[in-house]
Design a protein around this motif. Structure first.
Motif, mmCIF file in Angstrom:
data_model
loop_
_atom_site.group_PDB
_atom_site.id
_atom_site.type_symbol
_atom_site.label_atom_id
_atom_site.label_comp_id
_atom_site.label_asym_id
_atom_site.label_seq_id
_atom_site.Cartn_x
_atom_site.Cartn_y
_atom_site.Cartn_z
ATOM 1 N N MET A 1 -1.296 6.452 4.683
ATOM 2 C CA MET A 1 -1.505 6.022 3.300
ATOM 3 C C MET A 1 -0.538 6.793 2.406
ATOM 4 O O MET A 1 -0.091 7.876 2.742
ATOM 5 C CB MET A 1 -2.926 6.362 2.861
ATOM 6 N N TYR B 1 -5.261 -2.549 0.150
ATOM 7 C CA TYR B 1 -6.219 -1.815 0.995
ATOM 8 C C TYR B 1 -7.441 -2.659 1.340
ATOM 9 O O TYR B 1 -7.964 -2.594 2.451
ATOM 10 C CB TYR B 1 -6.658 -0.523 0.283
ATOM 11 N N TRP C 1 -6.412 -5.078 3.953
ATOM 12 C CA TRP C 1 -6.144 -4.367 5.194
ATOM 13 C C TRP C 1 -7.444 -4.003 5.917
ATOM 14 O O TRP C 1 -7.601 -4.216 7.119
ATOM 15 C CB TRP C 1 -5.318 -3.123 4.859
ATOM 16 N N ARG C 2 -8.394 -3.456 5.162
ATOM 17 C CA ARG C 2 -9.680 -3.084 5.776
ATOM 18 C C ARG C 2 -10.444 -4.325 6.247
ATOM 19 O O ARG C 2 -11.063 -4.314 7.304
ATOM 20 C CB ARG C 2 -10.531 -2.301 4.767
ATOM 21 N N ARG D 1 -1.973 -2.017 -4.990
ATOM 22 C CA ARG D 1 -2.350 -1.104 -3.908
ATOM 23 C C ARG D 1 -3.802 -1.327 -3.485
ATOM 24 O O ARG D 1 -4.116 -1.421 -2.304
ATOM 25 C CB ARG D 1 -2.150 0.328 -4.416
ATOM 26 N N ASP D 2 -4.681 -1.432 -4.482
ATOM 27 C CA ASP D 2 -6.107 -1.610 -4.169
ATOM 28 C C ASP D 2 -6.354 -2.924 -3.443
ATOM 29 O O ASP D 2 -7.129 -2.984 -2.478
ATOM 30 C CB ASP D 2 -6.944 -1.558 -5.458
ATOM 31 N N THR E 1 0.810 -1.227 0.000
ATOM 32 C CA THR E 1 0.000 0.000 0.000
ATOM 33 C C THR E 1 0.839 1.272 0.000
ATOM 34 O O THR E 1 0.528 2.236 -0.698
ATOM 35 C CB THR E 1 -0.943 0.028 1.221
#
Length: 970
Positions: free
Chosen positions: A711, A541, A544-545, A537-538, A528
């Motif tokens: 971020m 994320y 991660w979320r 990257r997407d 990220t």
């Protein structure tokens, strides 16, 4: 060039006393002058020698066009050899000397009535090859006579001449009734005339797909089948290709045609054999499978295909590419012929690879032992590409024939023990697929695979090994160490490996959370914060979320049960396969692509389907909900022009009442893909948190799992339409970098408006269309009381307020004025579509002029579609609505092009790279709700771009293309 070669070969039969090579050895200077004198000689022999020298010079590329009148004078001769040579010269130079070529017309007319049929045919053939508009009309009468000539050789030559003439001047051919004469020639008594007539009509029909020139009915088909037996081989190919376009009425007619075509399978010419196979494959679709004849036909199709494989390698390759299609459609034809596809030691690599592919398609429980023994042998060959394909083939056999899976795995393990690097890597890639097909069956081999981990250097093999470690992490004691070793050079890995490593470590964490917290924290941080790849990257994320908000949901998503992979992942898609079967024996069957994919130009390419599959009960209507994001109903197409006397003369030129500019379109459209069912905001954290707010945070996860502290800047930045983040999580509208506006041009010259000169252009500023004008007073008197009004137009453009010129315009004075426009005025289709008729009034008179506005002025700011909506809409719009254009001499890369176009509200939805070619998928929306979708192809180093446009109102495509051209080149 082919014509020259043919005629030079024909001239050999006249046998000169010396060989003709002497004409090509001369290097004398002042040749043209000497040749001119020889061409005008009284001696026939000297004249012929001179013409031969001229042809020789022309053949090696010298310019001898200066001798045109002298050579044409030699046409008046009875000597056939000389006449042929002169005609050859004429074909080559007529285009550069059209005025001189007219001199030859009388000779053509005369030669078309010569008692010798060879001369008549020669004259008509040459006429067809002279592509000069000026003289085509003079050739119609001689051609008409030759089409009805008593000699079949002349008629067949004339038939081809009609197709050539149609290519030069289609309207002339239709007006002269030549097409009807061609249709009559299908009933000719001579088979070669029939074949050439069919060839000519097919050629013409290709450029006019909807003309129905070849009106095939049972009577015509019967005539063609009768002629088939007596034609030359090329004539047979023309007739068979024509038959393949016919759809029989019932299975009886289909069987009857098949019975009469079957003898062509034993022809010596491979092209005839493949054309016959094409006809039979198509008509078999209509035969019931329980019919005895159906079984007989299957048996008859195998031997000719096998025979083709004994030809030279190039022909073998073409045959194998066609057999590949046939086997996918009807494997039963060649199911007993496996041995002919076994590779020979001296086969070229392209033949070996193709044979290998067909072997796998024919593999079955009955022959798998034989196939595996062969494949294992191939895996020890020296040719690296071939060995790789052989190893993959073993894996494909395991997936296709379940009973052989164990034997295949055992064979692959033996190959891994050879420690040959590329063999090991291919074996690991295919074992991953075997694990997907047969879960919990062969996992005992994982230990052997892990031993070879250090030797893997190819991205695909590394990604496969990482997948295996992540998928079976609970069975591998040191899985964390193995994955950590890959993590050390994370940024040097390919995207494929990075994505796989991210997923594998998240899987490992979900299976062993206490031991791998640091590892997962490390990979998420790398993906990220330190990566500029939007996909990586997407995905980082999302994981991660997920991990930080709901570990249970994370487990359900990441460790979900995977669907088994299908038996054949590389079969050609069924509708494409049907189309390719209809093109057997053509380039399409070798490329395995439909003609529309590689045939350029304006010629229409028809999409063909097999007869049995049309109307097979599949719903043709697309999913109505799929494009709901665009509009509930398709936007209204621009109304037709109707009464073209939209009367500017009667316009009320009092200043219009101010209606105000149209409401600005919404600035941001937050319609991103709902990746996890919780909506975008829930994915990003608290629902009330605005996009671009503090996305950092450190929510807890399990036993002290901390999220990355910050971020990357690009993620916190305002949403932009740039390509850094292709499907930015906002999914919204980019901030334009400035719409391109053309420089001002003169709309109304002073001499036509009693001294008032108006120059102007159109611009779009902050979502409002503006008509920017400079009014220049070149008269001797003051001008006042200005007003403006528009006629009805295609997009309802109208002034949004009065023309604001508050002070009188003195002589030799000019004033700049910007008139805001709305799109709510009366609508009428104009020609061209973007034409605008304007009336301007002042104290002197009323003046009228027309101008054209660039259509990108009408592209609104919320014209960026969502991915799924784009895909659904593209499929939903009929292929007939697609237009393709070339943009030449453009030297931007794809990112620069995308940024420039975004300035004109042309938004890039996605970008992908295929074989070095960047493909940008773009959308734009007109002010009247019409969406235009585009695919822009940019090849590095090639200044010519290709743009394909799809729209429910295809008449706007030409204007949109002009916008692309203007925006990219300025």
């Amino acid at each position: 060039m082919q014509e020259w070669a043919n005629q030079l070969c024909e001239n050999r039969q006249f046998g000169s006393k010396m060989t003709d090579s002497k004409y090509f050895t001369t290097t004398k200077k002042g040749e043209i002058f000497e040749l001119k004198a020889e061409l005008n000689s009284d001696k026939k022999e000297k004249k012929k020698e001179a013409v031969k020298k001229v042809i020789a010079s022309m053949t090696v590329g010298k310019d001898v066009s200066a001798l045109f009148p002298d050579v044409v004078n030699c046409m008046q001769t009875d000597n056939l050899e000389l006449k042929k040579l002169v005609y050859l010269y004429l074909m080559n130079y007529a285009k550069s000397q059209p005025d001189m070529a007219i001199m030859a017309v009388n000779t053509f007319v005369k030669d078309c009535e010569d008692p010798n049929p060879l001369i008549r045919a020669l004259a008509v053939r040459t006429m067809g090859c002279i592509r000069v508009d000026k003289i085509t009309e003079y050739l119609c009468e001689p051609l008409r006579k030759c089409l009805k000539d008593e000699d079949p050789y002349v008629r067949k030559t004339a038939a081809v001449c009609v197709a050539k003439l149609h290519d030069i001047n289609a309207q002339l051919v239709e007006d002269q009734g030549f097409l009807d004469t061609l249709k009559d020639l299908i009933s000719d008594s001579n088979p070669m005339v029939v074949a050439n007539a069919v060839a000519a009509l097919s050629e013409i029909a290709e450029s006019h797909p909807n003309s129905n020139l070849l009106d095939l009915n049972p009577q015509t088909i019967n005539k063609l089948l009768t002629a088939l037996n007596e034609c030359t081989e090329w004539g047979q190919i023309f007739i068979l290709d024509c038959l393949a376009n016919y759809t029989p009425r019932d299975d009886r007619e289909s069987q009857s045609i098949c019975e009469r075509v079957t003898p062509r399978l034993s022809h010596a010419n491979s092209a005839v054999v493949l054309s016959a196979v094409k006809v039979l494959m198509k008509f078999m679709e209509m035969l019931p499978k329980d019919l005895d004849y159906y079984g007989t036909l299957l048996k008859k199709l195998a031997p000719p295909l096998v025979t083709l494989l004994s030809a030279e390698p190039e022909l073998q390759y073409v045959a194998l590419r066609n057999i590949n299609l046939i086997v996918q459609r009807r494997p039963e034809i060649l199911k007993h012929e496996m041995k002919v596809f076994f590779v020979k030691y001296n086969d070229p690599i392209y033949v070996k690879l193709e044979k290998l592919d067909i072997m796998i398609r024919l593999a079955s429980q009955a022959n798998i032992a034989q196939v595996l023994a062969e494949l294992k042998e191939y895996a020890t060959e020296v040719d690296v590409d071939f060995v790789r394909k052989a190893v993959r083939a073993i894996g494909r056999c395991a997936i296709k024939v379940e009973q052989s899976a164990e034997r295949c795995v055992s064979t692959l393990l033996d190959l891994i023990q050879t420690k040959v690097n590329y063999v090991v890597q291919e074996a690991i890639v295919v074992i991953k697929d075997i694990f997907r097909k047969y879960p919990n069956k062969y996992e005992s081999v994982i230990a052997t695979l892990c031993e070879n981990l250090d030797s893997l250097d190819e991205p695909e093999a590394r990604a496969a090994m990482i997948w295996i470690v992540g998928e079976y992490a609970e069975r591998i004691d040191n899985a964390d160490e193995l994955l950590e070793s890959f993590l050390e050079g994370f940024h040097d890995e390919s995207t494929q490996v990075q994505l796989q490593l991210l997923t594998a470590i998240v899987k490992l964490f979900l299976k062993k959370p206490t031991e791998t917290q640091e590892l997962v924290q490390q990979v998420l941080s790398l993906a990220t914060q330190d990566s500029d790849n939007p996909d990586l990257r997407d995905r980082g994320y999302i994981y991660w979320r997920l991990l930080s908000t709901d570990p249970v949901a994370a487990k359900e998503v990441v460790l979900a049960e995977k669907p088994l992979i299908s038996e054949e992942t590389d079969l050609i898609e069924p509708t494409l396969l049907e189309e390719l079967i209809c093109h057997i024996g053509t380039l399409a069957s070798v490329y395995h692509k439909p003609p529309s994919a590689f045939v350029e130009g304006s010629r229409g390419v028809q999409h063909k389907r097999l007869p049995g599959s049309v109307g097979s009960g599949e719903s043709e209507s697309p999913d109505t909900g799929s494009a709901a994001g665009v509009s509930e109903a398709p936007p209204a197409v621009i109304p037709s022009q109707g009464d073209l006397l939209g009367d500017l003369l009667n316009l009320d030129l009092t200043p219009p009442t101010t209606t105000g500019p149209p409401p600005p379109s919404s600035g941001m459209q937050m319609g991103a893909m709902d990746l996890l069912g919780g909506g975008l905001d829930s994915l990003m954290g608290d629902e009330s948190e605005p996009l671009g707010g503090d996305l950092g945070g450190s929510p807890a996860m399990g036993a002290g799992f901390g999220a990355p502290a910050a971020m990357p800047a690009s993620f916190n930045a305002p949403v932009s339409g740039g390509l850094d983040d292709l499907f930015d999580l906002g999914g919204g509208v980019g901030i334009p970098t400035g719409v391109y506006s053309a420089p001002k041009t003169v709309w109304l010259p002073a001499m036509k408006a009693k001294g008032l000169e108006i120059t102007g252009t159109f611009a779009r500023r902050a979502g409002v269309i503006q008509m920017e004008m400079t009014l220049n007073n070149k008269a001797m008197s003051v001008m006042t009381d200005f007003a403006i009004q528009f006629n009805r137009n295609s997009f309802g453009l109208a002034p949004a307020g009065p023309l604001q010129i508050l002070t009188p315009l003195s002589p030799n004075q000019s004033i700049e004025v910007a008139l805001p426009l709305s799109t709510v005025g009366p609508v009428m289709k104009m020609e061209p579509l973007n034409n605008l008729q304007v009336a301007v009034k002042n104290n002197i008179d009323v003046f009228y002029f027309s101008c054209q506005y660039p259509i990108n002025m009408l592209f609104v700011e919320d014209g960026k579609m969502e991915r799924q909506v784009f895909l659904a809409t593209w499929k939903d719009i009929p292929n007939d609505n697609e237009s393709q254009f070339q943009i030449k001499d453009c030297h931007l890369n794809s990112d620069a092009a995308s940024t420039k176009l975004q300035g004109s509200n042309i938004f890039t939805i996605a970008k992908r790279t295929v074989e070095g070619q960047d493909m940008l998928y773009q959308s734009m929306k007109l002010s009247n709700g019409i969406w235009v979708l585009a695919e822009l192809r940019v090849q590095a180093g090639n200044p010519n771009y290709t743009v394909s446009l799809k729209c429910r109102a295809p008449e706007v495509s030409q204007c949109v293309f002009q916008t692309y051209e203007a925006a990219l080149k300025n």
